[in-house]
Design a protein around this motif. Sequence first.
Motif, PDB file in Angstrom:
ATOM      1  N   ARG A   7      37.006  41.023  35.384  1.00 31.17           N
ATOM      2  CA  ARG A   7      37.151  41.263  36.829  1.00 31.17           C
ATOM      3  C   ARG A   7      37.150  42.756  37.178  1.00 31.17           C
ATOM      4  O   ARG A   7      36.485  43.181  38.120  1.00 31.17           O
ATOM      5  CB  ARG A   7      38.452  40.631  37.323  1.00 31.17           C
ATOM      6  CG  ARG A   7      38.777  41.021  38.773  1.00 31.17           C
ATOM      7  CD  ARG A   7      40.234  40.751  39.114  1.00 31.17           C
ATOM      8  NE  ARG A   7      40.562  41.264  40.433  1.00 31.17           N
ATOM      9  CZ  ARG A   7      41.251  42.379  40.642  1.00 31.17           C
ATOM     10  NH1 ARG A   7      41.640  43.118  39.621  1.00 31.17           N
ATOM     11  NH2 ARG A   7      41.541  42.762  41.866  1.00 31.17           N
ATOM     12  N   ALA A  79      35.998  39.190  44.356  1.00 37.97           N
ATOM     13  CA  ALA A  79      36.446  39.904  43.147  1.00 37.97           C
ATOM     14  C   ALA A  79      37.767  40.629  43.402  1.00 37.97           C
ATOM     15  O   ALA A  79      38.638  40.684  42.538  1.00 37.97           O
ATOM     16  CB  ALA A  79      35.371  40.893  42.706  1.00 37.97           C
ATOM     17  N   VAL A  88      35.448  36.600  34.893  1.00 37.66           N
ATOM     18  CA  VAL A  88      34.698  36.009  35.999  1.00 37.66           C
ATOM     19  C   VAL A  88      33.374  35.474  35.468  1.00 37.66           C
ATOM     20  O   VAL A  88      32.586  36.198  34.867  1.00 37.66           O
ATOM     21  CB  VAL A  88      34.428  37.044  37.117  1.00 37.66           C
ATOM     22  CG1 VAL A  88      33.749  36.385  38.310  1.00 37.66           C
ATOM     23  CG2 VAL A  88      35.720  37.724  37.546  1.00 37.66           C
ATOM     24  N   ALA A 101      36.806  31.871  38.217  1.00 35.13           N
ATOM     25  CA  ALA A 101      37.792  32.723  37.542  1.00 35.13           C
ATOM     26  C   ALA A 101      39.115  31.982  37.553  1.00 35.13           C
ATOM     27  O   ALA A 101      39.663  31.680  38.615  1.00 35.13           O
ATOM     28  CB  ALA A 101      37.922  34.057  38.260  1.00 35.13           C
TER      29      ALA A 101
END
Length: 367
Positions: A7, A79, A88, A101
């Motif tokens: 991430r 994100a 992710v 995620a």
Amino acid sequence: MKATIERATLLKSLGHVQSVVERRNTIPILSNVLIEAADDGTIKLMATDLDLQVLETIEAQVDQAGATTISAHTLFDIARKLPEGSQVSLTAAEGKMQVVAGRARFNLQTLPRDDFPVIAEGELPTKFVLPAATLRQIIDKTRFAISTEETRYYLNGIFFHVADDVLKAAATDGHRLARVTVARPDGAEGMPDVIVPRKCVAELRKLLDEIDGTVEVSLSNTKIRFDLGSAVLTSKLIDGTFPDYSRVIPTGNDKLLKIDPKSFAQGVDRVATIASEKTRAVKMALDRDRITLSVTSPENGTAAEEVPGDYSASGFEIGFNARYLMDILAQIEGDSVEVHLADAAAPTLIRENDKAAALYVLMPMRV
């Protein structure tokens, strides 16, 4: 396409590319970021507004190579809100992209990769390398003077040119001028005069915060490219002629005032508290080693403050825009600055000393 990225890596890169994307677009694909996963374990992220393009390369686990485009701001916001440290997963197929995620999953619309416009660079014959620190210094000491007047589009950027065997960068809005001189890098001889647009300067400055090494600069008459390692910024140049600014740099200003830039700027800031927003005018009365700053405002009243300074020429009064004066003083790193004055109507030259890389010219105001 199928890939997995950490991430933090994804967020940082999306932060760089999505800021190029305009919030309102009449062409839908320009709202998107191009994501290209390769078999060598890298992902390329690219965004453009047709004048400026940023390309970032990051490492990832690529299970299936491929490419697609997806809304830059949406993916960035996702994100940003995902849990820290999460992995992710991005899977794209048949006009959709799945972002997974942890327990969060999103199904997003995509647009075909083939519709994504790429700036054609053409030949970039001039190539040279500058330390990132030098480029940061050039931008920081000039960009506050870039004009925001769209009608004078040729002033909406920083002007780079080689003269007297040095590289010079200048910006002006007609009221003030900032110029920085650095040693000419190898390869810059014979380079064309170029004006780098304000938006490109802003994006470049953000990227420079994260690198310590060098930046490779390649340019032609119409395009410029900055290679910062993992990120590459390409921009069209402003098609216009920058005025001959050397004509406004005064050479015969014989009245010298020496001041401490920080305490002087604080004094200007204090008296300017009551100045009207429209004029922001501050009067400077110079006498032997005594400078009096004053503001008279029809709505608010008057303010005055004596500030220390080293001045031995004949006394006179001159007015400046407080904001412009403070902008210039904020660029001075030392504890002394030279203000070269002529009279109440002539341009004033401000610099740390005659060896300093940067110099500033400020037009006075009637007060």
